[in-house]
Design an enzyme around this catalytic site. Structure first.
Site, short mmCIF file in Angstrom:
data_model
loop_
_atom_site.label_atom_id
_atom_site.label_comp_id
_atom_site.label_asym_id
_atom_site.label_seq_id
_atom_site.Cartn_x
_atom_site.Cartn_y
_atom_site.Cartn_z
N ASP A 242 3.20 -2.89 8.87
CA ASP A 242 2.09 -2.20 8.94
C ASP A 242 0.91 -3.21 9.27
OD1 ASP A 242 3.73 -0.22 7.85
OD2 ASP A 242 2.12 0.71 6.87
N LYS B 222 -1.83 4.31 12.19
CA LYS B 222 -2.28 4.47 10.41
C LYS B 222 -3.68 4.34 10.58
CE LYS B 222 -1.44 2.15 6.34
NZ LYS B 222 -0.51 0.93 5.58
N LYS C 181 0.31 8.08 10.22
CA LYS C 181 0.27 7.69 8.90
C LYS C 181 -1.15 7.75 8.29
CE LYS C 181 1.54 4.11 5.53
NZ LYS C 181 2.33 2.91 5.09
O1 LIG Z 1 -1.14 2.36 2.74
C1 LIG Z 1 -1.79 1.62 1.81
C2 LIG Z 1 -3.04 2.13 1.18
O2 LIG Z 1 -3.59 0.80 0.72
C3 LIG Z 1 -2.64 2.93 -0.18
O3 LIG Z 1 -4.05 3.38 -0.40
P1 LIG Z 1 -4.33 4.07 -1.95
O4 LIG Z 1 -4.02 2.94 -2.89
O5 LIG Z 1 -5.77 4.46 -1.96
O6 LIG Z 1 -3.30 5.09 -2.13
#
Ligand SMILES: O=C[C@H](O)COP(=O)(O)O
Length: 295
Positions: free
Chosen positions: A149, A212, A248
């Site tokens: 990512d 994403k 994503k």
């Molecule tokens: O995909 C990665 C993100 O940092 C997840 O964010 P979050 O911790 O707000 O769920």
């Protein structure tokens, strides 16, 4: 190397077939988002739809105090999140580069498999030398990451240097070798819808397997509005090329209703074919617990 495709795929303002003079891209976006928010199963939270959410989740920990034991517990949870239904597992685990080896070693010890994603390539700001970004990706892949990512250079995107955005991502895609590349647009920092649409194109044309929304570290992360714009780019690319690109949303998605809103929007714009972990993931650190409570 030129960014081939921008001229071919048109501008964001052309993404909406006009049903009349009142039909603008803004109105089309608002209508689609409202429809998604009020879709049948979001309001009634049908258990089967909720259970499917688990398979889309990239179970994530991206904290400065992440440790090997925390990552190993994350892997255990991603592999078997529901004690009485061993068929359910998350789409991936997502960790910082330095923790990839811990995931891979733990999976080897367990004799289990799951996608191993890492935020490599200058996460979260992207404000690093390209050489160091490429090295970070290379090291993650060598450690066993199956998905990368990475982030786009928001500065270049804001300045409209799409060739530079494209060139960097093309090199990062090459550095991934067999690993899949998810490109984080950090939409909350791209300033307008046109930049989000063009950043989607730069990523797709550079070879992204997924686009994403966010790192989770911006002030504003995943929203249905930015998802709409990105899904329109994915839809147009599919119609022109026949290739499906994954989507994503990530960052701040905590409730079942929020997650189902993205499912509904994907159904509206792309169709059910996208509702598979190969084409749809949700980057989230706390959503899974709320999904488990709801089933
Ligand atoms: O995909 C990665 C993100 O940092 C997840 O964010 P979050 O911790 O707000 O769920």
């Amino acid at each position: 190397m030129t960014v081939t495709g921008f001229e071919f795929f048109g501008k964001y303002t052309e993404t909406t077939p006009t049903k009349g003079k009142e039909e603008t891209v803004e109105k089309a976006k608002k209508d689609a988002v409202e429809l998604a928010k009020n879709s049948f199963f979001v309001n009634r939270v049908i258990k089967d739809e909720v259970k499917k959410l688990i398979s889309y989740i990239d179970l994530t920990t991206l904290a400065g105090d992440d440790t090997r034991s925390r990552v190993e517990k994350l892997v255990d949870k991603a592999l078997a999140p529901v004690s009485n239904d061993k068929s359910l597992h998350c789409g991936a685990v997502c960790v910082y580069p330095a923790r990839v080896k811990d995931v891979v070693n733990h999976l080897k010890t367990l004799g289990k498999k799951i996608n191993v994603a890492s935020v490599a390539g200058g996460f979260p700001s992207g404000q690093y030398h390209q050489k160091s970004k490429l090295l970070e990706i290379q090291l993650c892949v060598e450690d066993g990451a199956t998905e990368i990512d990475t982030v786009i250079s928001r500065g270049e995107a804001i300045d409209g240097n799409w060739q530079a955005v494209y060139d960097e991502l093309k090199q990062q895609k090459d550095a991934c070798k067999d690993a899949h590349l998810k490109v984080i647009l950090a939409t909350g920092e791209l300033q307008n819808d046109e930049n989000i649409y063009k950043a989607s194109w730069a990523a797709i044309l550079a070879g992204a397997d997924f686009i994403k929304t966010s790192t989770g570290k911006e002030t504003v992360n995943a929203t249905l509005e930015v998802a709409y714009i990105m899904l329109k780019a994915i839809d147009k690319y599919y119609k022109e090329s026949g290739r499906r690109i994954g989507f994503k949303p990530a960052g701040g998605i905590k409730t079942v209703e929020e997650a189902l809103g993205f499912v509904a929007l994907i159904k509206i714009i792309l169709g059910d074919e996208w509702l598979t972990p190969d084409l749809f993931r949700i980057g989230a650190s706390s959503l899974l617990d709320n999904v488990i409570k709801a089933i």
